[in-house]
Design an enzyme around this catalytic site. Sequence first.
Site, short mmCIF file in Angstrom:
data_model
loop_
_atom_site.label_atom_id
_atom_site.label_comp_id
_atom_site.label_asym_id
_atom_site.label_seq_id
_atom_site.Cartn_x
_atom_site.Cartn_y
_atom_site.Cartn_z
CG ASP A 8 29.89 11.27 21.34
OD1 ASP A 8 29.41 12.06 20.51
OD2 ASP A 8 29.27 10.27 21.77
CG ASP A 129 19.58 12.43 23.92
OD1 ASP A 129 19.57 12.40 22.67
OD2 ASP A 129 20.32 13.18 24.58
#
Length: 255
Positions: A8, A129
């Site tokens: 990330d 998500d």
Amino acid sequence: MDLIPAIDLMNGKCVRLFKGDFNKRKDFAKEPHEQAEFWEREGAKYIHIVDLDAAKTGSPTNDKSIKKIAKTVNIPIQIGGGIRSQERIEQLFSYGVEKVIMGTSAIENKELVKDLSNKFPGRIIVGIDAKDGKVSTRGWLEQSNIFATDLVKEFSSFKIASFIVTDINTDGTLEGTNEEFIKSILEITDIPVIASGGVGSISDLLSLVKFENSGLFGVIVGKALYENKFTINEANNVLSAERLNDIDLNTNYYA
């Protein structure tokens, strides 16, 4: 089922968030390309990248790191975060990225995903998500009333490569995956599914092996690898097909 290590990116650095909270961020020392190279040496078959800055704002700011990762490793890269146009996708492909993940844009413009999955068959991933079963967008900052399962049903007719499904409530916690959520997705699609969120131990990986025959293609792991809860080599030993007969799923250990 493969383990896919995650990078990330924020401000050119490797970070991890806790339950998607940008205020609960932990930075890691290695440069992103060095981390990717290390994981390739450890036996990773893929690298998963999320540009968190782009996911939040829609503007890519980590392309320098993305290019360097692509030049450094010889394994496929998939990337998500703020990907909302064909131009951006073609730009990422030109860097050497193998597949792109469309999240917010997939939800807001389904026809775009349909067109792009036809134009780039097998290279478009839909990222879903969810928090409490409902979809979040824009770097998890906005919560919708759309159920993840409804989106999966709708996108299953498209020529996408796979779904990546993330349970936000478990992401970054190291406390185990949401098996019920994963199962609910696998039951309604024939498209390969990659799970993300919550893996913190070898036992957590073992708990997912039973879903492999139902279409679970891979599991994305970040924080557990950064914090040395287990190695990629150990994970590969657990997940490799030739070891499945040695696994006792009831007691969560492998011979």
